[in-house]
Write an enzyme that holds these catalytic residues in place. Structure first.
Site, PDB file in Angstrom:
ATOM      1  N   TYR A 142      86.496  85.658  -4.713  1.00 24.82           N
ATOM      2  CA  TYR A 142      87.698  84.892  -5.044  1.00 24.82           C
ATOM      3  C   TYR A 142      88.880  85.256  -4.161  1.00 24.82           C
ATOM      4  O   TYR A 142      89.821  84.471  -4.020  1.00 24.82           O
ATOM      5  CB  TYR A 142      88.088  85.108  -6.511  1.00 24.82           C
ATOM      6  N   LYS A 191      73.657  91.960  -7.593  1.00 24.57           N
ATOM      7  CA  LYS A 191      72.571  91.222  -6.939  1.00 24.57           C
ATOM      8  C   LYS A 191      72.133  92.032  -5.723  1.00 24.57           C
ATOM      9  O   LYS A 191      72.110  91.564  -4.588  1.00 24.57           O
ATOM     10  CB  LYS A 191      73.053  89.813  -6.537  1.00 24.57           C
ATOM     11  N   ASP A 223      70.792  87.444 -12.337  1.00 23.47           N
ATOM     12  CA  ASP A 223      69.974  86.368 -12.887  1.00 23.47           C
ATOM     13  C   ASP A 223      69.227  86.834 -14.134  1.00 23.47           C
ATOM     14  O   ASP A 223      69.097  86.094 -15.118  1.00 23.47           O
ATOM     15  CB  ASP A 223      69.009  85.804 -11.835  1.00 23.47           C
ATOM     16  N   ASP A 247      82.962  86.229 -14.241  1.00 24.73           N
ATOM     17  CA  ASP A 247      83.488  84.924 -14.651  1.00 24.73           C
ATOM     18  C   ASP A 247      82.391  84.096 -15.317  1.00 24.73           C
ATOM     19  O   ASP A 247      82.578  83.520 -16.393  1.00 24.73           O
ATOM     20  CB  ASP A 247      84.035  84.204 -13.415  1.00 24.73           C
ATOM     21  N   ASP A 251      81.615  83.579 -19.705  1.00 19.86           N
ATOM     22  CA  ASP A 251      81.591  82.243 -20.301  1.00 19.86           C
ATOM     23  C   ASP A 251      80.281  81.999 -21.046  1.00 19.86           C
ATOM     24  O   ASP A 251      80.263  81.377 -22.118  1.00 19.86           O
ATOM     25  CB  ASP A 251      81.795  81.173 -19.231  1.00 19.86           C
TER      26      ASP A 251
END
Length: 357
Positions: A142, A191, A223, A247, A251
């Site tokens: 970001y 990851k 994942d 993020d 959610d």
């Protein structure tokens, strides 16, 4: 005690949920002898409409001068066609950077009274869960280098994921310190099988872990973490991860609780001043209709009392009031789940919370 709070009501349902929350804060202040003074500033789409930019200098200065910041929500389809640097969401990134808010705390717990609203199987819901997701907030993709260029297949866009040792170390310490106050278990999400930034992340987390021998730490690929959150959320205590992964996963965690309208968040740095906001968006489709659920914002204000103002008893009083209202079967439309005869409006559920206090 007296506290100065910068209010960024923002867009969509933001003004409604902030107004509900200040009512609850004022009730807490009256009960416990505190004074909360509010100063309103523009941020997001409303700031673009008024000034042409998402984060005016006046807003930034006001937030820096405050004891803490309470944010509603920003954004909406009205501003979706603007260039990236003028999008409402740039206000959030600018505030996080300017205020040095590198830690985002997002608790996700299942309220027993709302078990029917969770999309998970009944046997999973019956075991309950209480997760604290700690998201790194001022690094990663970001805030990395980005742009557009000519590539081997024609025009292309790029965003860069980069983390320093310092950035990973400080967020890891937040996670381990938090775990010491909970179940003493940290799950670090990365990851590392693909990304070099994740390999550095994993190395640093394990180096920091040496200072916390009483806390167990495990690594989990992002994942797999997405799958495990819906398969067996009970395994998680404290989850620490990068900006983008946090993020997305937070959610997802909000949805297994039954509604995104219930989850608060706290953005913190090296000072007591923080920024507190619900994790949901501006919901422009229901703005102004009195349908918004203010609970996530009210619980965010409770986090503000706890983390920025050191008012644990007062924070607990707000949280207990919300618990009591939900346990009594009162619901807004997003958490109705057949438990109430009709959904309550924003003002109605706010009034019930006030009565509990």
């Amino acid at each position: 005690m007296k506290f100065n709070i910068a209010l960024l009501k923002g867009d969509g349902i933001g003004p409604e949920i902030i107004d509900s929350t200040t009512q609850v804060l004022d009730k807490i202040g009256a009960k416990f002898g505190h004074q909360f003074d509010y100063a309103e500033y523009l941020a997001g789409g409303c700031a673009i409409d008024a000034t042409g930019i998402p984060l005016p200098e006046e807003t930034l200065a006001g937030c820096l001068a405050s004891d803490s910041v309470l944010l509603g929500a920003v954004g909406g389809p009205k501003w979706d066609t603007l260039p990236g640097h003028l999008r409402p969401e740039r206000a959030l990134l600018g505030l996080r950077a300017a205020l040095g808010l590198y830690t985002n705390l997002r608790p996700a717990r299942l309220y027993p009274a709302l078990a029917a609203a969770s999309p998970l199987r009944a046997d999973i819901v019956a075991r309950g869960f209480d997760i604290l997701i700690i998201r790194e907030l001022t690094g990663g993709i970001y805030f990395g280098d980005r742009g557009r260029r000519e590539g081997p297949n024609g025009p292309e866009a790029y965003d860069t994921e980069a983390y320093s040792v310092m950035e990973v170390e400080r967020i890891a310490r937040v996670a381990f310190e938090s775990a010491r106050l909970r179940g003493k278990h940290v799950t670090s999400i990365d990851k590392a099988n693909v990304l070099e930034s994740s390999r550095l992340w994993r190395e640093v987390v394990h180096e920091v872990a040496k200072d916390y021998p009483d806390v167990t730490v495990i690594d989990m690929l992002v994942d797999n973490a997405a799958m495990q959150l819906v398969r067996n959320p009970q395994q998680f205590d404290v989850v620490v991860t990068s900006n983008m992964f946090g993020d997305i996963l937070s959610d997802e965690a909000s949805q297994i609780t039954g509604s995104i309208g219930l989850l608060p968040s706290a953005s913190l740095g090296s000072t007591k001043r923080g920024m507190y906001e619900p994790i949901h968006g501006s919901a422009p489709d229901i703005a102004g209709q009195g349908l918004a659920n203010p609970i996530a914002t009210i619980l965010s204000a409770a986090m503000m009392l706890r983390y920025s103002f050191g008012l644990e008893t007062e924070a607990k009083a707000m949280e207990d009031a919300v618990d009591n209202v939900l346990n009594a079967g009162h619901r807004t439309a997003d958490i109705l789940g057949g438990a109430a005869q009709r959904p309550l409006s924003t003002s109605e559920i706010t009034e019930l919370i006030l009565l509990e206090i």
